[in-house]
Design a protein around this motif. Sequence first.
Motif, short mmCIF file in Angstrom:
data_model
loop_
_atom_site.label_atom_id
_atom_site.label_comp_id
_atom_site.label_asym_id
_atom_site.label_seq_id
_atom_site.Cartn_x
_atom_site.Cartn_y
_atom_site.Cartn_z
N ARG A 236 0.95 -1.17 0.06
CA ARG A 236 -0.46 -0.26 -0.17
C ARG A 236 1.10 1.17 -0.07
O ARG A 236 2.10 1.24 0.64
N THR A 237 0.81 2.03 -0.88
CA THR A 237 1.09 3.78 -0.36
C THR A 237 0.85 4.36 0.41
O THR A 237 -0.88 4.46 1.02
N THR A 238 1.68 4.27 1.29
CA THR A 238 1.69 6.41 2.89
C THR A 238 1.83 7.07 2.25
O THR A 238 1.70 7.50 3.35
N SER A 239 1.72 7.24 1.43
CA SER A 239 2.28 8.95 1.10
C SER A 239 0.90 9.60 1.19
O SER A 239 -0.40 8.97 0.94
N ARG A 240 0.95 10.54 1.17
CA ARG A 240 -0.58 11.59 0.70
C ARG A 240 -0.49 12.56 -0.78
O ARG A 240 0.18 13.45 -1.17
N PHE A 241 -1.22 11.74 -1.36
CA PHE A 241 -1.99 12.08 -2.56
C PHE A 241 -2.08 13.80 -2.75
O PHE A 241 -3.37 14.08 -2.05
N LEU B 12 -1.54 15.56 -10.59
CA LEU B 12 -1.34 14.05 -9.50
C LEU B 12 0.06 14.18 -8.71
O LEU B 12 0.74 14.05 -9.80
N SER B 13 -0.49 14.44 -7.46
CA SER B 13 0.98 14.69 -7.39
C SER B 13 0.98 14.00 -5.87
O SER B 13 0.05 13.59 -5.09
N SER B 14 2.32 12.63 -5.19
CA SER B 14 2.52 12.48 -4.00
C SER B 14 3.83 12.65 -3.58
O SER B 14 5.03 13.52 -4.40
N THR B 15 4.51 12.50 -2.45
CA THR B 15 5.51 12.75 -1.99
C THR B 15 6.67 12.76 -2.98
O THR B 15 7.23 11.58 -3.68
N GLY B 16 7.62 14.50 -3.64
CA GLY B 16 8.53 13.72 -4.64
C GLY B 16 8.09 13.59 -5.98
O GLY B 16 8.60 13.72 -6.57
N VAL B 17 6.67 13.18 -6.54
CA VAL B 17 6.17 12.76 -7.59
C VAL B 17 4.69 13.83 -8.70
O VAL B 17 4.32 13.14 -7.57
N SER B 18 5.07 13.92 -9.22
CA SER B 18 4.06 14.31 -10.01
C SER B 18 3.67 14.22 -11.26
O SER B 18 4.44 14.03 -11.87
N GLU B 19 2.28 14.75 -11.96
CA GLU B 19 2.67 13.67 -12.92
C GLU B 19 0.64 13.78 -13.38
O GLU B 19 0.21 14.61 -12.93
N ARG B 20 0.69 14.43 -14.79
CA ARG B 20 0.01 15.50 -15.62
C ARG B 20 -1.36 14.13 -15.93
O ARG B 20 -1.82 12.94 -16.02
N ILE B 21 -2.42 15.06 -15.77
CA ILE B 21 -4.11 14.02 -15.67
C ILE B 21 -4.93 15.48 -16.64
O ILE B 21 -4.72 16.46 -16.67
#
Length: 145
Positions: A61-66, A82-91
Amino acid sequence: MKDLIAISGLMAMLAGGAQAQGVPDLRGTWLPSQTAHIVEGPTRHAQSGREAVPGHETYQRTTSRFVFRFEGQDGRTFWGVLSSTGVSERIVGALSVDGRRFVMTDEDGHFTGTVVDNDTLDYCYQHATPTNRAVACGLLTRQRP
């Protein structure tokens, strides 16, 4: 006959107004809650934090906050990040004609869902690549200033 024409005109105006009002404005920041999710393999958001599913070493399971940020909207289409800690992607996404359902895609998966109210979206997500797969369902709640 005049009454029939007047009633027809009134019904057409009401139908047009209902359709225009049926398109919710999704722009803003949305946070997931009540999420059920499971991941297998090295997904794009793995670096944001994960924990093993008890009793099974392969599933996590992912523990990061999206965070979902819908930056723009043109009628029934919308887009953002859409972002989580240190990762972003276009939606990008689109609403159904009645404004009650939506589809959305990020860089490797697909969302489907329903508009619960102006501040709540009920969604499910899925993706499968040659190296990983993930599914999730939950609510997105709009954050108000």
